[in-house]
Enzyme design. Sequence first.
Site, PDB file in Angstrom:
ATOM      1  N   GLY A 181      -0.812 -10.289   3.449  1.00 47.80           N
ATOM      2  CA  GLY A 181      -0.394 -11.424   2.633  1.00 47.80           C
ATOM      3  C   GLY A 181       0.417 -11.014   1.427  1.00 47.80           C
ATOM      4  O   GLY A 181       1.086 -11.834   0.801  1.00 47.80           O
ATOM      5  N   ARG A 182       0.318  -9.748   1.077  1.00 48.40           N
ATOM      6  CA  ARG A 182       1.094  -9.285  -0.072  1.00 48.40           C
ATOM      7  C   ARG A 182       1.522  -7.828   0.084  1.00 48.40           C
ATOM      8  O   ARG A 182       1.845  -7.165  -0.892  1.00 48.40           O
ATOM      9  CB  ARG A 182       0.296  -9.455  -1.350  1.00 48.40           C
ATOM     10  CG  ARG A 182      -1.031  -8.738  -1.329  1.00 48.40           C
ATOM     11  CD  ARG A 182      -1.589  -8.652  -2.708  1.00 48.40           C
ATOM     12  NE  ARG A 182      -2.944  -8.155  -2.694  1.00 48.40           N
ATOM     13  CZ  ARG A 182      -3.609  -7.814  -3.771  1.00 48.40           C
ATOM     14  NH1 ARG A 182      -3.042  -7.940  -4.940  1.00 48.40           N
ATOM     15  NH2 ARG A 182      -4.829  -7.365  -3.680  1.00 48.40           N
ATOM     16  N   ARG A 190       2.054   2.357  -1.234  1.00 49.29           N
ATOM     17  CA  ARG A 190       0.847   2.914  -0.623  1.00 49.29           C
ATOM     18  C   ARG A 190       1.240   3.732   0.601  1.00 49.29           C
ATOM     19  O   ARG A 190       2.077   3.313   1.403  1.00 49.29           O
ATOM     20  CB  ARG A 190      -0.055   1.748  -0.241  1.00 49.29           C
ATOM     21  CG  ARG A 190      -1.342   2.139   0.404  1.00 49.29           C
ATOM     22  CD  ARG A 190      -2.345   1.054   0.231  1.00 49.29           C
ATOM     23  NE  ARG A 190      -2.200  -0.007   1.228  1.00 49.29           N
ATOM     24  CZ  ARG A 190      -3.124  -0.934   1.438  1.00 49.29           C
ATOM     25  NH1 ARG A 190      -4.233  -0.950   0.720  1.00 49.29           N
ATOM     26  NH2 ARG A 190      -2.952  -1.869   2.350  1.00 49.29           N
ATOM     27  N   ARG A 247      -6.461  -1.557  11.658  1.00 48.35           N
ATOM     28  CA  ARG A 247      -7.801  -1.918  11.191  1.00 48.35           C
ATOM     29  C   ARG A 247      -8.653  -2.372  12.371  1.00 48.35           C
ATOM     30  O   ARG A 247      -8.098  -2.758  13.417  1.00 48.35           O
ATOM     31  CB  ARG A 247      -7.695  -3.102  10.212  1.00 48.35           C
ATOM     32  CG  ARG A 247      -6.744  -2.854   9.080  1.00 48.35           C
ATOM     33  CD  ARG A 247      -6.012  -4.131   8.670  1.00 48.35           C
ATOM     34  NE  ARG A 247      -4.900  -3.834   7.765  1.00 48.35           N
ATOM     35  CZ  ARG A 247      -4.999  -3.796   6.447  1.00 48.35           C
ATOM     36  NH1 ARG A 247      -6.143  -4.106   5.863  1.00 48.35           N
ATOM     37  NH2 ARG A 247      -3.975  -3.477   5.699  1.00 48.35           N
ATOM     38  N   ASP A 265     -11.424  -6.224   8.261  1.00 48.13           N
ATOM     39  CA  ASP A 265      -9.979  -6.059   8.042  1.00 48.13           C
ATOM     40  C   ASP A 265      -9.685  -4.921   7.070  1.00 48.13           C
ATOM     41  O   ASP A 265      -8.538  -4.484   6.957  1.00 48.13           O
ATOM     42  CB  ASP A 265      -9.349  -7.357   7.530  1.00 48.13           C
ATOM     43  CG  ASP A 265     -10.083  -7.918   6.330  1.00 48.13           C
ATOM     44  OD1 ASP A 265     -11.273  -8.242   6.480  1.00 48.13           O
ATOM     45  OD2 ASP A 265      -9.478  -8.008   5.250  1.00 48.13           O
ATOM     46  N   ASN A 266     -10.701  -4.450   6.379  1.00 48.62           N
ATOM     47  CA  ASN A 266     -10.511  -3.333   5.449  1.00 48.62           C
ATOM     48  C   ASN A 266     -11.102  -2.037   6.008  1.00 48.62           C
ATOM     49  O   ASN A 266     -11.298  -1.072   5.277  1.00 48.62           O
ATOM     50  CB  ASN A 266     -11.167  -3.653   4.105  1.00 48.62           C
ATOM     51  CG  ASN A 266     -10.523  -4.841   3.424  1.00 48.62           C
ATOM     52  OD1 ASN A 266      -9.362  -5.142   3.682  1.00 48.62           O
ATOM     53  ND2 ASN A 266     -11.266  -5.519   2.577  1.00 48.62           N
TER      54      ASN A 266
HETATM   55  P1  AMP Z   1      -8.173  -7.917   0.465  1.00 49.82           P
HETATM   56  O1  AMP Z   1      -9.424  -8.497  -0.108  1.00 49.82           O
HETATM   57  O2  AMP Z   1      -7.284  -7.292  -0.573  1.00 49.82           O
HETATM   58  O3  AMP Z   1      -8.409  -7.012   1.606  1.00 49.82           O
HETATM   59  O4  AMP Z   1      -7.318  -9.153   1.002  1.00 49.82           O
HETATM   60  C1  AMP Z   1      -7.782 -10.050   1.989  1.00 49.82           C
HETATM   61  C2  AMP Z   1      -6.632 -10.851   2.501  1.00 49.82           C
HETATM   62  O5  AMP Z   1      -6.045 -11.645   1.462  1.00 49.82           O
HETATM   63  C3  AMP Z   1      -5.496 -10.037   3.085  1.00 49.82           C
HETATM   64  O6  AMP Z   1      -4.979 -10.738   4.176  1.00 49.82           O
HETATM   65  C4  AMP Z   1      -4.510  -9.976   1.943  1.00 49.82           C
HETATM   66  O7  AMP Z   1      -3.192  -9.741   2.381  1.00 49.82           O
HETATM   67  C5  AMP Z   1      -4.663 -11.365   1.346  1.00 49.82           C
HETATM   68  N1  AMP Z   1      -4.277 -11.409  -0.083  1.00 49.82           N
HETATM   69  C6  AMP Z   1      -4.891 -10.819  -1.130  1.00 49.82           C
HETATM   70  N2  AMP Z   1      -4.255 -11.100  -2.280  1.00 49.82           N
HETATM   71  C7  AMP Z   1      -3.193 -11.881  -1.971  1.00 49.82           C
HETATM   72  C8  AMP Z   1      -2.156 -12.504  -2.726  1.00 49.82           C
HETATM   73  N3  AMP Z   1      -2.068 -12.370  -4.048  1.00 49.82           N
HETATM   74  N4  AMP Z   1      -1.238 -13.230  -2.049  1.00 49.82           N
HETATM   75  C9  AMP Z   1      -1.310 -13.382  -0.722  1.00 49.82           C
HETATM   76  N5  AMP Z   1      -2.269 -12.828   0.041  1.00 49.82           N
HETATM   77  C10 AMP Z   1      -3.206 -12.087  -0.568  1.00 49.82           C
HETATM   78 MG    MG Z   2      -7.663  -6.163   3.054  1.00 50.37          MG
END
Ligand code: AMP
Ligand code: MG
Length: 485
Positions: free
Chosen positions: A91-92, A175, A182, A251-252
């Site tokens: 998502g980012r 990164r 994953r 997913d992580n």
């Molecule tokens: P994470 O907790 O960082 O592993 O993120 C979980 C999901 O949320 C993943 O699909 C990320 O890409 C998405 N995500 C986290 N932060 C953002 C953001 N600021 N904008 C869009 N997607 C996000």
């Molecule tokens: Mg993640």
Amino acid sequence: MIERKLFEFKHTYQSLPQPFFKKVNPSAVSNPKLVFWNEELAKQLKIDPAALDKEELAELFVGNQLFKDSEPIAQAYAGHQFGNFTMLGDGRAILLGEHVLKNNSVLDIQLKGAGITPFSRGGDGRGTLSSMLRELIMSETLHQLNIPTSRGLAVVSTGDQVYRQTVEMGGILTRVATSHLRVGTFEYARRFLDQNALEQLLDYALERHYPSGLASENRAKALLEFVMDKQIQLIVNWMRVGFIHGVMNTDNFTISGETIDYGPCAFMNAYFPGTVFSSIDRQGRYAYGNQPAIGQWNLSCLAGALLPLFHENEKIAIDMAEQLLNKYPEKFKTEHALMLARKVGFETSNEEIARFVSLFLQFLEKHRIDFTNAFLYLESSTYQSYVQHHEDWEMIKGKWKELLKSNNISEEQAIAIMQKNNPTIIPRNHNVEKALLEVSKKNEFTFFKSFMAQLKDPYSRSDRPVEFMLPPEGGDAGYKTYCGT
Ligand code: AMP
Ligand code: MG
């Protein structure tokens, strides 16, 4: 015009069927400034930015300009978040390409915080400078501790505001990871694509990470076994240094066995297995002491996704997967016991050593003694002032010395082992917060730089500034970390 070439890019991931990714360019930012450059990693990658000036580097490492041969994409994946299945995807984060190393292995070069993608689900696609630096500090620390992890090559401030609990400066982290495959990538293929796509993903993952598995009779089984072994090693190593990932959603959880997606992670000070810092982890699902069990849960999700490739008969497939997964607890226990034995000076474990370790940990837990410094004080009285005083320390030290004797190990031999396994510094929460605050709010780098310099050599027994070795006064019971900030 200078050719903006730095990486030797390949795009092997794009050989997978189209639904595994979406092409997307990074969105422009207004005023990029290079905040951190990882010289050591650049050398390892054999890249030399000398031909590019600082401004141009900043433009490139936010994605305002693209490196030669970039083919930016966002990867599709799903995952179980706190136990619930969801469609996710980058998502980012935007993958620029895979950098080829001399031995023909590839490393993902990804911009994290580079703008909205088709998977942003209402998010802004951005990150704060502070959270990107936080990931940098944590991932570089794990690397220096010899624990597999993604790494940070550059951090750039964007010049744009990002809206979180407060208004913050935006930041983008470059990164580097052996891949971003994953467990959630497999769950995505299983749930939304056909068996052919799943099989292609399996072969791709094996080729990239475990090529010997390609020749095995049952490739799905081979992959699950490889990932299980790598993840056990990873989690055992986290436990060794008191690391709490904080959001071990599937997913992580990588196929490579590297630590990725540093969100609400933190290091534990006082020893307490129930330690949780993440603000959203109210049930303590991802507490320090729960990480081993969650590892098995996540592997069962991988097994579930791979099931049709285990065997065409579902019942047989389930039996096969279960047999494998059932090996996890015993395997984990053995590796965990060995890790703890090393922390007290032995290269193998036995019942007597395990009994001592258990007594020691109970003592630490009962009196909330600092996990990192306790092992240092066992090693040497030099560290006495770094641990809480307690009258039982003498009894514990006496038992440890008896244990060395009955196992025919000299103190010097034990200490040599302990010095390779017990760090003298971890990124303690209050120091991390101080470094981040000074950089992101005051543009002041003195503390951040000396902190990073200390973290470069975490096993060194040379003198360190006391401020990096002590837990915060009064503990950190109220400390909270946040996801995706
Ligand atoms: P994470 O907790 O960082 O592993 O993120 C979980 C999901 O949320 C993943 O699909 C990320 O890409 C998405 N995500 C986290 N932060 C953002 C953001 N600021 N904008 C869009 N997607 C996000
Ligand atoms: Mg993640």
